[in-house]
Design a protein around this motif. Structure first.
Motif, PDB file in Angstrom:
ATOM      1  N   GLN A 166     -17.425  12.206 -36.496  1.00 43.56           N
ATOM      2  CA  GLN A 166     -16.390  12.779 -35.400  1.00 43.56           C
ATOM      3  C   GLN A 166     -15.253  12.349 -36.557  1.00 43.56           C
ATOM      4  O   GLN A 166     -14.455  10.625 -36.365  1.00 43.56           O
ATOM      5  CB  GLN A 166     -16.644  11.708 -35.040  1.00 43.56           C
ATOM      6  N   THR A 167     -14.617  12.964 -37.044  1.00 48.24           N
ATOM      7  CA  THR A 167     -13.545  13.019 -38.103  1.00 48.24           C
ATOM      8  C   THR A 167     -12.076  13.525 -37.089  1.00 48.24           C
ATOM      9  O   THR A 167     -11.075  12.788 -38.263  1.00 48.24           O
ATOM     10  CB  THR A 167     -13.678  14.375 -39.445  1.00 48.24           C
ATOM     11  N   TYR A 168     -11.966  13.390 -35.894  1.00 45.20           N
ATOM     12  CA  TYR A 168     -10.778  13.522 -35.631  1.00 45.20           C
ATOM     13  C   TYR A 168     -11.293  12.647 -34.175  1.00 45.20           C
ATOM     14  O   TYR A 168     -10.321  12.593 -33.251  1.00 45.20           O
ATOM     15  CB  TYR A 168     -10.687  14.978 -34.603  1.00 45.20           C
ATOM     16  N   GLY A 169     -11.883  11.560 -34.083  1.00 44.19           N
ATOM     17  CA  GLY A 169     -12.531  10.460 -33.123  1.00 44.19           C
ATOM     18  C   GLY A 169     -12.881  10.891 -32.156  1.00 44.19           C
ATOM     19  O   GLY A 169     -13.455  11.709 -32.355  1.00 44.19           O
ATOM     20  N   TYR A 170     -12.626  10.264 -31.188  1.00 42.85           N
ATOM     21  CA  TYR A 170     -13.683  10.581 -29.633  1.00 42.85           C
ATOM     22  C   TYR A 170     -12.057  10.861 -28.691  1.00 42.85           C
ATOM     23  O   TYR A 170     -13.318  10.876 -27.375  1.00 42.85           O
ATOM     24  CB  TYR A 170     -14.334   9.514 -29.121  1.00 42.85           C
ATOM     25  N   GLN A 171     -11.524  11.964 -29.046  1.00 45.51           N
ATOM     26  CA  GLN A 171     -10.830  12.139 -28.943  1.00 45.51           C
ATOM     27  C   GLN A 171     -10.901  12.993 -27.358  1.00 45.51           C
ATOM     28  O   GLN A 171     -10.348  13.361 -26.272  1.00 45.51           O
ATOM     29  CB  GLN A 171      -8.962  12.036 -28.732  1.00 45.51           C
ATOM     30  N   ARG A 172     -11.556  13.818 -27.720  1.00 42.45           N
ATOM     31  CA  ARG A 172     -12.120  14.746 -26.772  1.00 42.45           C
ATOM     32  C   ARG A 172     -13.385  14.570 -25.733  1.00 42.45           C
ATOM     33  O   ARG A 172     -13.468  15.220 -24.873  1.00 42.45           O
ATOM     34  CB  ARG A 172     -12.693  16.445 -27.521  1.00 42.45           C
ATOM     35  N   ALA A 173     -13.207  13.149 -25.457  1.00 44.84           N
ATOM     36  CA  ALA A 173     -14.105  12.781 -24.319  1.00 44.84           C
ATOM     37  C   ALA A 173     -12.919  12.937 -23.307  1.00 44.84           C
ATOM     38  O   ALA A 173     -13.163  13.355 -21.813  1.00 44.84           O
ATOM     39  CB  ALA A 173     -14.630  11.239 -24.487  1.00 44.84           C
ATOM     40  N   GLU A 174     -12.280  12.748 -23.431  1.00 49.69           N
ATOM     41  CA  GLU A 174     -11.308  12.501 -22.036  1.00 49.69           C
ATOM     42  C   GLU A 174     -11.218  14.350 -21.699  1.00 49.69           C
ATOM     43  O   GLU A 174     -11.143  14.396 -20.025  1.00 49.69           O
ATOM     44  CB  GLU A 174      -9.360  12.380 -22.453  1.00 49.69           C
ATOM     45  N   VAL A 175     -11.419  15.177 -22.513  1.00 49.47           N
ATOM     46  CA  VAL A 175     -10.926  16.586 -21.822  1.00 49.47           C
ATOM     47  C   VAL A 175     -12.164  17.058 -21.337  1.00 49.47           C
ATOM     48  O   VAL A 175     -12.432  17.629 -19.847  1.00 49.47           O
ATOM     49  CB  VAL A 175     -11.119  17.680 -23.699  1.00 49.47           C
ATOM     50  N   ALA A 190      -5.668  22.055 -29.834  1.00 42.38           N
ATOM     51  CA  ALA A 190      -4.828  20.724 -29.571  1.00 42.38           C
ATOM     52  C   ALA A 190      -6.256  20.179 -29.124  1.00 42.38           C
ATOM     53  O   ALA A 190      -7.594  20.711 -28.628  1.00 42.38           O
ATOM     54  CB  ALA A 190      -4.505  20.709 -28.456  1.00 42.38           C
ATOM     55  N   ILE A 191      -6.914  18.873 -29.727  1.00 44.36           N
ATOM     56  CA  ILE A 191      -7.767  18.494 -29.559  1.00 44.36           C
ATOM     57  C   ILE A 191      -8.311  17.723 -28.133  1.00 44.36           C
ATOM     58  O   ILE A 191      -9.283  17.424 -27.818  1.00 44.36           O
ATOM     59  CB  ILE A 191      -8.067  16.817 -30.539  1.00 44.36           C
ATOM     60  N   THR A 192      -7.371  17.118 -27.696  1.00 41.66           N
ATOM     61  CA  THR A 192      -6.649  16.954 -26.304  1.00 41.66           C
ATOM     62  C   THR A 192      -5.421  17.566 -25.895  1.00 41.66           C
ATOM     63  O   THR A 192      -4.355  17.270 -26.775  1.00 41.66           O
ATOM     64  CB  THR A 192      -7.526  15.945 -26.270  1.00 41.66           C
ATOM     65  N   THR A 193      -5.113  17.279 -24.826  1.00 37.00           N
ATOM     66  CA  THR A 193      -3.872  17.089 -24.426  1.00 37.00           C
ATOM     67  C   THR A 193      -2.546  16.420 -25.042  1.00 37.00           C
ATOM     68  O   THR A 193      -3.013  14.964 -24.698  1.00 37.00           O
ATOM     69  CB  THR A 193      -3.296  16.704 -23.451  1.00 37.00           C
TER      70      THR A 193
END
Length: 304
Positions: free
Chosen positions: A75-84, A242-245
């Motif tokens: 998960q090279t961008y981390g888990y930020q998209r969990a928010e989405v 965007a990965i997330t907002t």
């Protein structure tokens, strides 16, 4: 605009969510009991909306914990998209509540008679619900600007607050005029208030998941900034998503003058371009491929 993905910000958002969950959870049972005692559909609809608030807040809390996990090789961008994905769930819940309330509200309006509605009980519970929602909104407000996940939670509670106002108005009408169908009308008003917010949230989720350009980003303006940088001849294959907002990503191929590719000039240009994007366009992650004009002729220019 600040970023919402530091450890401190995630910790603050978790605290906000925990407090809001306590407020909404404590009052949910009161509203359900009040709806059953008063026979009010609008109060029951508001309770259903409050339940969706509680569910959404719990999901949002889990998402902030997951999103705070560090990036790794998978998960090279981390888990930020969990928010989405949490925001997607919230949008679906809001849509289901709006449809269900609309169907029952219309049924009560068309069918004669119907259950007796106790305006006094309805008013008391609705006023208490309004107070609970205002308190929860005040807690969540600080995180709603920068996080799609927190925004979803905030919007749900905001809609529930408007629902409480609608129930209060209906209760006053019933107590003063005896017009009990005001309760069904109020329930439809709550559904109408929920639907646009659900649509807005789902639209933002689709924009992120489809990797569309963020709504507040102008690609032409970014390109113009890059082209004004000394040493840059052209720019192509521009991508912004965007990965997330609040966490924008940018990549582009930048055609440069020959001297830029010798010595330290290339590194200095990369630093200048990265700083420009972060300062003017809130892009934290940018990738540039520097290339001479002769190299561009070998590429397929199918992108912006």
């Amino acid at each position: 605009m600040g970023h919402d993905h530091s450890h401190a910000d995630h910790s603050t958002n978790r605290t906000r969510l925990l407090v809001a969950i306590g407020i909404i959870g404590a009052f949910l049972l009161v509203e359900v009991v009040g709806a059953l005692l008063s026979g009010s559909l609008s109060l029951l609809a508001d309770a259903g909306h409050m339940f969706s608030d509680l569910t959404g807040l719990i999901i949002a809390l889990v998402a902030t914990v997951i999103a705070a996990r560090p990036a790794n090789d998978r998960q090279t961008y981390g888990y930020q998209r969990a928010e989405v994905f949490a925001a997607l769930f919230n949008g679906v819940v809001l849509t289901v509540v709006a449809v269900g309330v609309s169907i029952e509200g219309i049924r009560r309006l068309i069918e004669p008679g119907g259950p007796e509605v106790q305006g006094g009980t309805m008013l008391l519970v609705a006023v208490l619900g309004l107070a609970a929602n205002i308190a929860a909104m005040f807690v969540l407000r600080g995180g709603a600007k920068d996080s799609i996940n927190m925004r979803g939670a905030y919007l749900e509670v905001f809609g529930d607050m408007l629902g409480s106002v609608a129930v209060i108005i209906a209760a006053v009408v019933i107590m003063t005029t005896g017009f009990e169908k005001a309760d069904a009308i109020a329930s439809l008003a709550i559904a109408v208030m929920i639907a646009p917010r659900a649509f807005s949230l789902l639209r933002d989720v689709v924009r992120v998941l489809s990797q569309a350009v963020p709504a507040d980003t102008n690609v032409a303006e970014i390109r113009a900034h890059i082209l004004r940088t000394p040493g840059v001849v052209d720019v192509h294959d521009v991508h912004v998503w965007a990965i997330t907002t609040g966490s924008h990503v940018f990549s582009a191929h930048v055609v440069v003058e020959p001297e830029v590719l010798s010595g330290d000039a290339g590194g200095c240009l990369l630093d200048e371009l990265s700083e420009c994007l972060e300062e003017h366009f809130d892009v934290a992650h940018s990738t540039f491929q520097l290339e001479p004009a002769t190299h561009a002729a070998h590429e397929d220019h199918s992108h912006a």
